[in-house]
Motif scaffolding. Structure first.
Motif, PDB file in Angstrom:
ATOM      1  N   THR A  25      55.275  35.795  54.404  1.00 36.94           N
ATOM      2  CA  THR A  25      55.643  36.102  53.026  1.00 36.94           C
ATOM      3  C   THR A  25      54.067  37.259  53.386  1.00 36.94           C
ATOM      4  OG1 THR A  25      56.298  34.258  52.314  1.00 36.94           O
ATOM      5  CG2 THR A  25      55.378  36.157  50.695  1.00 36.94           C
ATOM      6  N   ALA A  26      54.797  38.156  53.251  1.00 36.45           N
ATOM      7  CA  ALA A  26      53.593  39.312  52.978  1.00 36.45           C
ATOM      8  C   ALA A  26      53.357  39.923  51.392  1.00 36.45           C
ATOM      9  CB  ALA A  26      54.146  40.450  53.874  1.00 36.45           C
ATOM     10  N   TYR A  27      52.222  40.528  51.003  1.00 33.52           N
ATOM     11  CA  TYR A  27      51.895  41.619  49.343  1.00 33.52           C
ATOM     12  C   TYR A  27      50.885  42.813  50.239  1.00 33.52           C
ATOM     13  CZ  TYR A  27      53.187  37.023  47.391  1.00 33.52           C
ATOM     14  OH  TYR A  27      54.500  35.831  47.111  1.00 33.52           O
ATOM     15  N   GLU A  28      51.521  43.630  49.223  1.00 31.31           N
ATOM     16  CA  GLU A  28      50.586  45.078  49.785  1.00 31.31           C
ATOM     17  C   GLU A  28      50.849  45.787  48.997  1.00 31.31           C
ATOM     18  OE1 GLU A  28      52.530  47.033  52.483  1.00 31.31           O
ATOM     19  OE2 GLU A  28      53.696  45.661  53.412  1.00 31.31           O
ATOM     20  N   GLY A  29      50.064  45.903  48.989  1.00 38.29           N
ATOM     21  CA  GLY A  29      49.451  48.027  48.110  1.00 38.29           C
ATOM     22  C   GLY A  29      48.166  47.957  47.902  1.00 38.29           C
ATOM     23  N   PRO A  30      47.907  49.171  46.780  1.00 39.72           N
ATOM     24  CA  PRO A  30      46.228  48.979  47.288  1.00 39.72           C
ATOM     25  C   PRO A  30      45.174  48.013  46.520  1.00 39.72           C
ATOM     26  CG  PRO A  30      47.862  50.176  44.983  1.00 39.72           C
ATOM     27  CD  PRO A  30      48.452  49.630  46.141  1.00 39.72           C
ATOM     28  N   ALA A  31      43.828  48.279  47.235  1.00 40.50           N
ATOM     29  CA  ALA A  31      43.073  47.076  46.675  1.00 40.50           C
ATOM     30  C   ALA A  31      42.333  47.537  45.080  1.00 40.50           C
ATOM     31  CB  ALA A  31      42.095  47.059  47.300  1.00 40.50           C
ATOM     32  N   SER A  32      42.550  46.759  44.093  1.00 39.41           N
ATOM     33  CA  SER A  32      41.960  46.298  42.624  1.00 39.41           C
ATOM     34  C   SER A  32      40.975  46.336  42.747  1.00 39.41           C
ATOM     35  CB  SER A  32      42.959  46.153  42.344  1.00 39.41           C
ATOM     36  OG  SER A  32      43.226  46.989  40.864  1.00 39.41           O
ATOM     37  N   PRO A  33      39.986  45.113  41.683  1.00 37.52           N
ATOM     38  CA  PRO A  33      39.605  44.414  41.844  1.00 37.52           C
ATOM     39  C   PRO A  33      38.685  43.684  42.813  1.00 37.52           C
ATOM     40  CG  PRO A  33      40.753  43.941  39.588  1.00 37.52           C
ATOM     41  CD  PRO A  33      41.196  45.143  40.673  1.00 37.52           C
ATOM     42  N   ILE A  34      37.690  44.500  43.605  1.00 35.82           N
ATOM     43  CA  ILE A  34      36.979  43.803  44.838  1.00 35.82           C
ATOM     44  C   ILE A  34      35.677  42.774  44.507  1.00 35.82           C
ATOM     45  CG2 ILE A  34      36.405  43.301  46.635  1.00 35.82           C
ATOM     46  CD1 ILE A  34      38.019  46.401  46.865  1.00 35.82           C
ATOM     47  N   ASP A  35      35.679  42.224  44.369  1.00 32.71           N
ATOM     48  CA  ASP A  35      34.643  40.889  44.166  1.00 32.71           C
ATOM     49  C   ASP A  35      34.153  39.993  45.537  1.00 32.71           C
ATOM     50  OD1 ASP A  35      32.367  39.637  43.187  1.00 32.71           O
ATOM     51  OD2 ASP A  35      34.235  37.644  42.064  1.00 32.71           O
ATOM     52  N   TYR A  36      33.591  40.420  46.017  1.00 31.60           N
ATOM     53  CA  TYR A  36      32.795  39.595  47.043  1.00 31.60           C
ATOM     54  C   TYR A  36      31.382  39.262  47.464  1.00 31.60           C
ATOM     55  CZ  TYR A  36      32.020  39.233  52.135  1.00 31.60           C
ATOM     56  OH  TYR A  36      31.719  38.516  53.768  1.00 31.60           O
ATOM     57  N   MET A  37      30.794  38.189  47.468  1.00 31.26           N
ATOM     58  CA  MET A  37      30.049  38.150  47.468  1.00 31.26           C
ATOM     59  C   MET A  37      29.519  36.744  48.969  1.00 31.26           C
ATOM     60  SD  MET A  37      28.850  36.735  43.681  1.00 31.26           S
ATOM     61  CE  MET A  37      26.490  37.162  44.410  1.00 31.26           C
ATOM     62  N   PRO A  38      29.082  37.687  49.470  1.00 30.81           N
ATOM     63  CA  PRO A  38      28.693  37.513  51.127  1.00 30.81           C
ATOM     64  C   PRO A  38      27.992  35.743  51.032  1.00 30.81           C
ATOM     65  CG  PRO A  38      27.503  39.352  51.761  1.00 30.81           C
ATOM     66  CD  PRO A  38      27.941  39.189  49.857  1.00 30.81           C
ATOM     67  N   ASP A  39      28.614  34.614  52.042  1.00 35.23           N
ATOM     68  CA  ASP A  39      28.159  33.081  51.666  1.00 35.23           C
ATOM     69  C   ASP A  39      28.297  32.574  50.163  1.00 35.23           C
ATOM     70  OD1 ASP A  39      27.732  33.658  54.314  1.00 35.23           O
ATOM     71  OD2 ASP A  39      25.702  34.648  54.264  1.00 35.23           O
ATOM     72  N   ASP A  40      29.230  33.157  49.530  1.00 34.31           N
ATOM     73  CA  ASP A  40      29.555  32.362  48.525  1.00 34.31           C
ATOM     74  C   ASP A  40      30.768  32.374  47.851  1.00 34.31           C
ATOM     75  OD1 ASP A  40      28.880  31.381  46.029  1.00 34.31           O
ATOM     76  OD2 ASP A  40      28.425  33.331  44.980  1.00 34.31           O
ATOM     77  N   ARG A  41      31.195  33.934  47.558  1.00 33.28           N
ATOM     78  CA  ARG A  41      32.725  33.957  46.986  1.00 33.28           C
ATOM     79  C   ARG A  41      33.266  35.126  47.536  1.00 33.28           C
ATOM     80  NH1 ARG A  41      32.372  36.477  42.151  1.00 33.28           N
ATOM     81  NH2 ARG A  41      30.340  35.442  41.315  1.00 33.28           N
ATOM     82  N   PHE A  42      34.682  35.618  47.875  1.00 33.53           N
ATOM     83  CA  PHE A  42      35.368  36.111  47.057  1.00 33.53           C
ATOM     84  C   PHE A  42      37.023  36.604  46.423  1.00 33.53           C
ATOM     85  CE2 PHE A  42      37.210  34.579  50.855  1.00 33.53           C
ATOM     86  CZ  PHE A  42      39.032  35.353  50.942  1.00 33.53           C
ATOM     87  N   ARG A  43      36.507  37.798  46.342  1.00 35.74           N
ATOM     88  CA  ARG A  43      38.037  37.889  45.594  1.00 35.74           C
ATOM     89  C   ARG A  43      38.544  39.238  45.509  1.00 35.74           C
ATOM     90  NH1 ARG A  43      39.852  39.758  40.598  1.00 35.74           N
ATOM     91  NH2 ARG A  43      41.897  39.272  39.644  1.00 35.74           N
ATOM     92  N   LEU A  44      39.475  39.288  45.912  1.00 37.20           N
ATOM     93  CA  LEU A  44      40.376  40.238  46.305  1.00 37.20           C
ATOM     94  C   LEU A  44      41.984  40.831  45.430  1.00 37.20           C
ATOM     95  CD1 LEU A  44      40.955  43.719  47.860  1.00 37.20           C
ATOM     96  CD2 LEU A  44      41.726  42.345  49.359  1.00 37.20           C
ATOM     97  N   GLU A  45      42.320  41.469  44.322  1.00 36.35           N
ATOM     98  CA  GLU A  45      42.821  41.529  43.789  1.00 36.35           C
ATOM     99  C   GLU A  45      44.163  42.936  44.431  1.00 36.35           C
ATOM    100  OE1 GLU A  45      44.697  43.080  39.102  1.00 36.35           O
ATOM    101  OE2 GLU A  45      43.319  40.665  39.273  1.00 36.35           O
ATOM    102  N   ILE A  46      45.355  43.064  44.975  1.00 40.42           N
ATOM    103  CA  ILE A  46      45.853  44.311  44.769  1.00 40.42           C
ATOM    104  C   ILE A  46      47.026  44.457  43.669  1.00 40.42           C
ATOM    105  CG2 ILE A  46      45.055  44.123  47.493  1.00 40.42           C
ATOM    106  CD1 ILE A  46      48.373  43.033  47.996  1.00 40.42           C
ATOM    107  N   GLU A  47      47.715  45.541  43.667  1.00 36.11           N
ATOM    108  CA  GLU A  47      48.915  45.971  43.639  1.00 36.11           C
ATOM    109  C   GLU A  47      50.405  46.033  43.714  1.00 36.11           C
ATOM    110  OE1 GLU A  47      48.194  48.969  41.156  1.00 36.11           O
ATOM    111  OE2 GLU A  47      45.961  48.464  39.933  1.00 36.11           O
ATOM    112  N   PRO A  48      50.649  44.747  44.065  1.00 39.98           N
ATOM    113  CA  PRO A  48      51.714  44.890  45.082  1.00 39.98           C
ATOM    114  C   PRO A  48      52.872  45.576  44.550  1.00 39.98           C
ATOM    115  CG  PRO A  48      51.548  42.615  43.632  1.00 39.98           C
ATOM    116  CD  PRO A  48      50.377  43.826  43.020  1.00 39.98           C
TER     117      PRO A  48
END
Length: 95
Positions: A25-48
């Motif tokens: 399954t694939a989801y695609e769309g423009p990147a919206s909020p991006i939360d990236y902290m190296p060596d800790d956590r990440f969260r990327l939201e897209i508007e599919p």
């Protein structure tokens, strides 16, 4: 070849992102909020561009120096909460 998390370092708002799950399954769309902290956590939201799905996110945490398998969730019209879609298998970015 870059890892999934290394690829996230270059994502910027508005980039077109395609996230593929382990089941194909694939989801695609423009990147919206991006939360990236190296060596800790990440969260990327897209508007599919899926009917009914309002938001989609992929996230992971780094535990003891190792990244957990990225998990994809989505939120659809009428849902009370996020729904787990599965594990992310790959990411593709178009600028």
């Amino acid at each position: 070849m870059q890892t999934f998390t290394e690829t996230l370092e270059i994502v910027t708002l508005g980039n077109h992102v395609r996230i593929e799950l382990a089941d194909g399954t694939a989801y695609e769309g423009p990147a919206s909020p991006i939360d990236y902290m190296p060596d800790d956590r990440f969260r990327l939201e897209i508007e599919p561009r899926h009917e009914g799905i309002r938001r989609c996110e992929v996230s992971s945490e780094c535990v003891d120096g190792e990244w957990e398998t990225p998990e994809v969730r989505h939120y659809s019209l009428g849902d009370d909460d996020w729904v787990v879609a599965g594990e992310a298998d790959g990411i593709e970015i178009t600028r």
